[in-house]
Scaffold this active site. Structure first.
Site, short mmCIF file in Angstrom:
data_model
loop_
_atom_site.label_atom_id
_atom_site.label_comp_id
_atom_site.label_asym_id
_atom_site.label_seq_id
_atom_site.Cartn_x
_atom_site.Cartn_y
_atom_site.Cartn_z
N ASN A 60 0.86 -1.17 0.00
CA ASN A 60 0.00 0.00 0.00
C ASN A 60 0.90 1.23 0.00
OD1 ASN A 60 -2.42 1.59 0.26
ND2 ASN A 60 -1.80 1.95 2.35
N GLU A 61 0.86 1.96 -1.08
CA GLU A 61 1.72 3.13 -1.26
C GLU A 61 3.19 2.76 -1.16
OE1 GLU A 61 0.29 6.43 1.12
OE2 GLU A 61 -1.49 6.60 -0.15
#
Length: 181
Positions: A60-61
């Site tokens: 995530n990111e």
């Protein structure tokens, strides 16, 4: 030394092994038969019927070459044991720039199932990007918009940041998300 990911395939011992095994165990917990270790645990916790997990996010990111290297390890292990699970991969922290270009290109080249794009931008960016997906290829990696928020003028403080301009800009992008070409 070697580690086995319960896939029948032996991989070099790596610091990621416990995390990869956790991902495989999670899928077994969600979807496994009650005769498997983790399916049995799910049943003991009161849910004998599988959850029918279909998608799993890997990162995530996250960004950069290290993410891509680690993603390959997770993807190989998960797809070997659970080829039906669709993986959602990170395109970094924003929808444009060098970081996004590197990841988007690499993930599309690798035939990723889904690419997770995040947008935290001013209202004008959302308005200018309402047609962002009109020319995206429809027969390859799908886009998963995992996070977005319209950032109003940074000089505005508190709840006034949530204004009509922000709402309309978000709605403009969402019409593009829903549009089928």
């Amino acid at each position: 030394m070697a580690c086995q990911y319960n896939t029948g395939e032996v991989a070099a011992l790596d610091e990621l092994d416990p995390y990869v095994q956790d991902a495989l165990d999670l899928i077994e917990f969600a979807n496994g038969d009650v005769n498997t270790k983790w399916g049995k645990k799910r049943a003991e916790l009161g849910h004998p019927k599988p959850f029918n997990l279909k998608m799993l996010g890997i990162g995530n990111e996250n960004w950069g070459p290290q993410y891509l290297e680690r993603l390959q390890i997770f993807t190989k292990a998960i797809k070997a044991k659970y080829p039906e699970i669709k993986l959602i991969n990170s395109s970094g922290t924003g929808p444009d720039g060098d970081r996004f270009d590197l990841l988007n290109t690499a993930l599309r080249t690798a035939n990723a199932d889904f690419i997770d794009e995040h947008y935290y931008k001013p209202a004008d960016w959302f308005l200018k990007n309402a047609g962002r997906y009109d020319n995206y290829p429809r027969n390859k990696a799908k886009v998963f918009v995992g996070e977005y928020a319209v950032h109003a003028d940074s000089k505005i403080i508190g709840s006034n940041r949530n204004n009509w301009e922000s709402a309309l800009a978000a709605a403009a992008l969402m019409t593009g998300l829903e549009r089928k070409i």
